[in-house]
Design a protein around this motif. Sequence first.
Motif, PDB file in Angstrom:
ATOM      1  N   GLU A 244      -0.835  -4.742  -5.656  1.00 17.54           N
ATOM      2  CA  GLU A 244      -1.594  -5.225  -6.806  1.00 17.54           C
ATOM      3  C   GLU A 244      -2.270  -6.560  -6.489  1.00 17.54           C
ATOM      4  OE1 GLU A 244      -2.835  -7.216 -10.256  1.00 17.54           O
ATOM      5  OE2 GLU A 244      -1.126  -7.920  -9.051  1.00 17.54           O
ATOM      6  N   LYS A 247      -5.000  -5.531  -3.243  1.00 19.77           N
ATOM      7  CA  LYS A 247      -5.999  -4.504  -3.569  1.00 19.77           C
ATOM      8  C   LYS A 247      -6.748  -4.030  -2.317  1.00 19.77           C
ATOM      9  CE  LYS A 247      -6.641  -5.883  -8.375  1.00 19.77           C
ATOM     10  NZ  LYS A 247      -5.505  -6.817  -8.424  1.00 19.77           N
ATOM     11  N   GLU A 288      -4.077   4.777  -6.094  1.00 21.62           N
ATOM     12  CA  GLU A 288      -4.358   3.764  -7.120  1.00 21.62           C
ATOM     13  C   GLU A 288      -5.379   2.740  -6.652  1.00 21.62           C
ATOM     14  OE1 GLU A 288      -1.964   0.672 -10.088  1.00 21.62           O
ATOM     15  OE2 GLU A 288      -0.853   2.078  -8.799  1.00 21.62           O
ATOM     16  N   TYR A 289      -5.343   2.385  -5.359  1.00 21.23           N
ATOM     17  CA  TYR A 289      -6.198   1.297  -4.882  1.00 21.23           C
ATOM     18  C   TYR A 289      -7.229   1.717  -3.832  1.00 21.23           C
ATOM     19  CZ  TYR A 289      -2.675  -1.617  -7.129  1.00 21.23           C
ATOM     20  OH  TYR A 289      -1.830  -2.189  -8.044  1.00 21.23           O
ATOM     21  N   CYS A 290      -7.026   2.829  -3.137  1.00 19.15           N
ATOM     22  CA  CYS A 290      -7.798   3.116  -1.928  1.00 19.15           C
ATOM     23  C   CYS A 290      -8.557   4.441  -1.980  1.00 19.15           C
ATOM     24  CB  CYS A 290      -6.863   3.139  -0.708  1.00 19.15           C
ATOM     25  SG  CYS A 290      -5.758   1.724  -0.562  1.00 19.15           S
TER      26      CYS A 290
END
Length: 392
Positions: A244, A247, A288-290
């Motif tokens: 988080e 990121k 979620e991020y990539c």
Amino acid sequence: MKRIFYVYSNEFQSYKFNESHPFNQRRVELTTDLLRMSGVLDDSHIVPPRLASDEEIALIHDPNYIEAVKKAGKGELSADVAENYGLGTEDVPIFSNMHEASALLVGGTLTAVDLVMEGQAEHALSLGGGLHHGFRGKASGFCIYNDSAIAIKYMQRKYGVRILYIDTDAHHGDGVQWAFYDDPTVCTYSIHETGRYLFPGTGNVNEKGQGEGYGTAFNIPIDAFTEDESFLECFTTSIREVAEFFKPDVIITQNGCDSHVLDPLTHLSVTMKVYKEIPKIAHEIAHEYCDGRWIAVGGGGYDHWRVVPRAWSRIWLEMLEIQDEIAQGPLPQEWVDKWQPKAPVKLITTWDDPENLYPPIPRKQEITEKNRQTLQKALQHIRNTKKKQNCF
């Protein structure tokens, strides 16, 4: 339909020091066979590795070191010169064509990188890689070339991305950490047995990066005899905060499975429960991020017969999103029948570990509390770094 690929060649086994050495790439063959016989891996998934070029290896390693490795593999390097490069030691014995064997492992990881970064796959797995102890000019800890560090530098140069490197090997991911210790576009995370008892003796909480990279190195050194609950508490809490905070554009996970209670080289006490959860969490972070971009490699793991194939198979099953469907009950009898006659130990024939695999740890509460204190120090480091960034 989601595309994922498995980078593999029988030639991965050419990276072999000798019969008695604990590092043996037979582990990759055992894992591949287990997946094939479970009906979840076929030729449509498998991509052969390429050989990494000298220029690619030199993204991390000194050209003089690369030449020394080549000469050593041809029997052309004197013992005193070899020792200066960490070659010909008990950990890294010299073997024939060691450069070519090492370059193939690096090429396997780079093949996985290009499959993901060029959009041919969301996820790619190359279990031949994960050699995280290699340094710019020296071999260390069974590792000649540091494929993960090379892959990270390669991704930076070719794709211009921010990379989160997640290392769950029982040994600290020192070579990767130091390669990017001052780089703010690479975040290194390692959860490992404390260096008070185990090679390489680094990976303390206070190793946080330096210069522009200060605040992008994270270490969770856990105590000897740590069990599942404490390991997962430390891992899940910290890696989610790190993701988080940073990121990333892509994650690369090093999946050493030598924290298992049966591993002969370490002092941790986790079971297959941990190796079920690690890839699940990595998978969630990747999406979620990539946008799903996830490259996974192998690493340590020295109980080749009972632990590594079951643990590494779970990475592939998680990438396929069928882990909970397949990894239950007994292993395929075909696999057991093939490998038991060759194994020096009785195989575990179920996906999960048997009950009462080991007796209760007497110091469990003390170990758990010590790990929580370490976790809090690491979390404070993350939060302090976020505060500083918000000030600018």
